[in-house]
Design an enzyme around this catalytic site. Structure first.
Site, PDB file in Angstrom:
ATOM      1  N   GLY A  61       0.717  -1.040  -0.062  1.00 47.16           N
ATOM      2  CA  GLY A  61       0.036   0.084  -0.114  1.00 47.16           C
ATOM      3  C   GLY A  61       0.652   1.303   0.013  1.00 47.16           C
ATOM      4  N   TYR A  62       2.148   1.224   0.136  1.00 54.33           N
ATOM      5  CA  TYR A  62       3.097   2.210  -0.094  1.00 54.33           C
ATOM      6  C   TYR A  62       3.025   2.778  -1.449  1.00 54.33           C
ATOM      7  CZ  TYR A  62       4.760   1.049   4.828  1.00 54.33           C
ATOM      8  OH  TYR A  62       4.597   0.865   6.401  1.00 54.33           O
ATOM      9  N   SER A  63       2.422   4.102  -1.591  1.00 52.98           N
ATOM     10  CA  SER A  63       2.547   4.604  -2.986  1.00 52.98           C
ATOM     11  C   SER A  63       2.221   3.772  -3.996  1.00 52.98           C
ATOM     12  CB  SER A  63       4.091   5.024  -3.174  1.00 52.98           C
ATOM     13  OG  SER A  63       4.325   6.303  -2.274  1.00 52.98           O
ATOM     14  N   GLY A  65       2.250   0.619  -4.387  1.00 52.86           N
ATOM     15  CA  GLY A  65       3.072  -0.430  -4.715  1.00 52.86           C
ATOM     16  C   GLY A  65       4.524   0.125  -5.157  1.00 52.86           C
TER      17      GLY A  65
END
Length: 341
Positions: A61-63, A65
């Protein structure tokens, strides 16, 4: 670099890991955290490895993918030297099955993470949050299958409540499935709610604590002070803060003691705040983030030394809060002895 056992497992991990939420800057929220791209990521990873930090934490979920992709490219040729931790459950698309801990979503999410990371296995696979709509048995059986297939080495959770974690451990024990050996949780001098139930549970059940946001989104960075505006360059000013508000006077009182101890130890305020956490029961690892090499090197200096018992007690006292029910009532029981209560 000191290494500690991750809960009731045979895996030893460094007391510090490098968090990659600063990689990618894929949307407005994560731009406030950082915008590290591949070349800079490769350089910062080199700094970590020189210091003995070989665990790198990310999430799908960070940026959207991008953080996984950048980490994978930056680690090219070094996979055998490092440990990778990533996560699933948060939304990865607009569809009704693009989030959660169902078999369908987890199998797809794991394959997508492997592809983005450029690897064929994940060392520590976290459930980023608890999915109350999927049977726990379905989630844990799927995770056990991922372990049996070799695509995942160890499983862990993040942001679970006490009953979520205890129920999951019970289900794993009942069926002989892989169990959560770690819990990535929000914990710091400014936010000590973790101690009320999750800490004693971790002690009793052999679950190692991996701390995220150990400086409370920059509140304990030394930049937030009485009578001074929040620096425009800080994550808080740019909308990247997380967690409930801390009353100003409580925060400033904690920072005052951190200042005193920084002078006594000849360390920085963040190093003192991080070192306090490294001395808490069940804490195995702190996920440290950094938007540049200076921040990274400063945070790495939190390990390799210890505050004295008296200094720890001063921080305990100034950061103490009255727990909510039933924890304040449980304090009345003779010899209960919960840490921080």
């Amino acid at each position: 670099m000191e290494y500690r056992q991750l809960g009731a497992s045979g895996l030893r991990i460094p007391v510090l890991s490098y968090g990659t939420a600063t990689f990618g800057g894929g949307n407005e929220f994560f731009k406030a955290w950082g915008n590290t791209q591949v070349e800079e990521a490769r350089r910062l990873i080199g700094v970590c490895l020189e210091a003995g930090v070989n665990l790198f934490d990310t999430a799908n979920g960070y940026s959207d993918g991008k953080a996984e992709e950048i980490l994978g490219r930056a680690l090219a040729g070094r996979r055998q030297d490092v440990l990778i931790s990533t996560k699933a459950t948060f939304p990865t698309g607009p569809g009704p099955n693009d989030y959660g801990s169902s078999r369908l979503h987890l199998m797809r999410a794991c394959e997508d993470s492997l592809r983005r990371l450029g690897t064929d296995y994940i060392d520590i696979y976290h459930m980023h949050g608890f999915d109350a709509h999927t049977p726990i048995e379905e989630t844990l059986r799927t995770l056990d299958q991922l372990v049996q297939s070799g695509k995942v080495r160890y499983i862990a959770c993040s942001n679970f409540s006490g009953w979520h974690l205890m129920k999951s451990l019970s289900v794993s024990e009942r069926y002989g499935w892989a169990r959560y050996v770690g819990h990535q949780a929000y914990y710091s001098l400014a936010h000590r709610e973790f101690e009320w139930e999750l800490l004693p549970l971790a002690q009793a059940e052999g679950v190692g604590t991996i701390v995220w946001s150990p400086l409370s989104a920059g509140l304990l960075s030394g930049k937030i002070r009485r009578g001074q505006p929040i620096p425009e360059s800080s994550r808080l000013a740019q909308g990247g803060g997380q967690g409930p508000q801390v009353p100003d006077e409580r925060l400033f009182a904690i920072v005052d003691v951190l200042d005193e101890l920084a002078r006594e130890t000849e360390k920085t305020v963040p190093q003192v705040a991080l070192n306090w956490l490294l001395q808490r029961p069940t804490v195995v690892n702190l996920v440290i983030g950094a938007r540049n090499e200076e921040q990274l090197r400063q945070n790495l200096g939190a390990a390799g030394w210890n505050l004295t018992a008296e200094q720890v007690a001063r921080l305990d006292a100034v950061s103490a809060t009255t727990p909510i029910y039933p924890y304040w009532h449980q304090q009345r029981f003779p010899m209960l002895g919960h840490v921080g209560m």
